[in-house]
Write a protein that holds these residues in place. Structure first.
Motif, short mmCIF file in Angstrom:
data_model
loop_
_atom_site.label_atom_id
_atom_site.label_comp_id
_atom_site.label_asym_id
_atom_site.label_seq_id
_atom_site.Cartn_x
_atom_site.Cartn_y
_atom_site.Cartn_z
N GLU A 24 0.80 -1.18 0.03
CA GLU A 24 0.10 0.03 0.19
C GLU A 24 0.91 1.22 -0.08
O GLU A 24 0.60 2.08 -0.76
CB GLU A 24 -0.77 -0.05 1.27
CG GLU A 24 -1.81 1.05 1.16
CD GLU A 24 -2.76 1.70 0.09
OE1 GLU A 24 -2.96 2.62 0.11
OE2 GLU A 24 -2.90 0.66 -0.45
N SER A 25 1.73 1.32 0.87
CA SER A 25 2.69 2.38 0.78
C SER A 25 3.37 2.69 -0.33
O SER A 25 3.79 3.55 -0.97
CB SER A 25 3.77 2.26 2.06
OG SER A 25 4.79 3.53 1.82
N ARG A 27 2.57 1.49 -3.36
CA ARG A 27 1.55 1.94 -4.41
C ARG A 27 1.34 3.16 -4.42
O ARG A 27 1.14 4.09 -5.33
CB ARG A 27 0.32 0.89 -4.41
CG ARG A 27 -0.66 1.30 -5.66
CD ARG A 27 -2.15 0.40 -5.17
NE ARG A 27 -2.52 0.93 -4.24
CZ ARG A 27 -3.14 2.20 -3.83
NH1 ARG A 27 -3.32 2.84 -4.66
NH2 ARG A 27 -3.76 2.31 -2.74
N SER A 28 0.78 3.65 -3.12
CA SER A 28 0.35 5.00 -2.97
C SER A 28 1.26 6.08 -3.04
O SER A 28 1.12 7.32 -3.18
CB SER A 28 -0.64 5.25 -1.73
OG SER A 28 0.06 4.99 -0.65
N GLU A 30 2.48 7.21 -0.15
CA GLU A 30 2.27 7.78 0.95
C GLU A 30 2.71 6.79 2.10
O GLU A 30 2.89 5.71 2.13
CB GLU A 30 0.74 7.91 1.14
CG GLU A 30 0.14 8.92 0.39
CD GLU A 30 -1.34 9.02 0.54
OE1 GLU A 30 -1.85 8.57 1.47
OE2 GLU A 30 -2.06 9.58 -0.37
#
Length: 88
Positions: A24-25, A27-28, A30
């Motif tokens: 998730e980190s 990919r985003s 963020e």
């Protein structure tokens, strides 16, 4: 810098879903704040963001050291460096 939109996950959840949290980190782009008892204990960020932060910190340190050297008159003027290297 990131606090306004940083995703938060507890250590126990991060342990159980580490691959997903990293993905998730990445990919985003963020960061993910990892917390223990409500306090941030780590931050997961994608490698590109980490590299940018390290580069920015190194640049800031270099600028600070240059300011100190200039304040102490402990530097070689650029014109002299160019002349010594035969660039003029």
């Amino acid at each position: 810098m990131y606090d306004s939109y940083m995703f938060e996950v507890a250590v126990s959840e991060a342990r159980n879903r580490l691959a997903e949290v990293i993905e998730e980190s990445t990919r985003s782009g963020e960061p993910v704040s990892v917390t223990r008892r409500g306090r941030r204990v780590a931050v997961i960020i994608d490698p590109d963001s980490y590299d940018e932060l390290v580069d920015a910190a190194e640049d800031a340190l270099d600028r600070h050291e240059l300011e100190l050297a200039r304040a102490e008159n402990d530097f070689i003027p650029w014109a002299e460096v160019k002349a010594d290297l035969g660039l003029e």
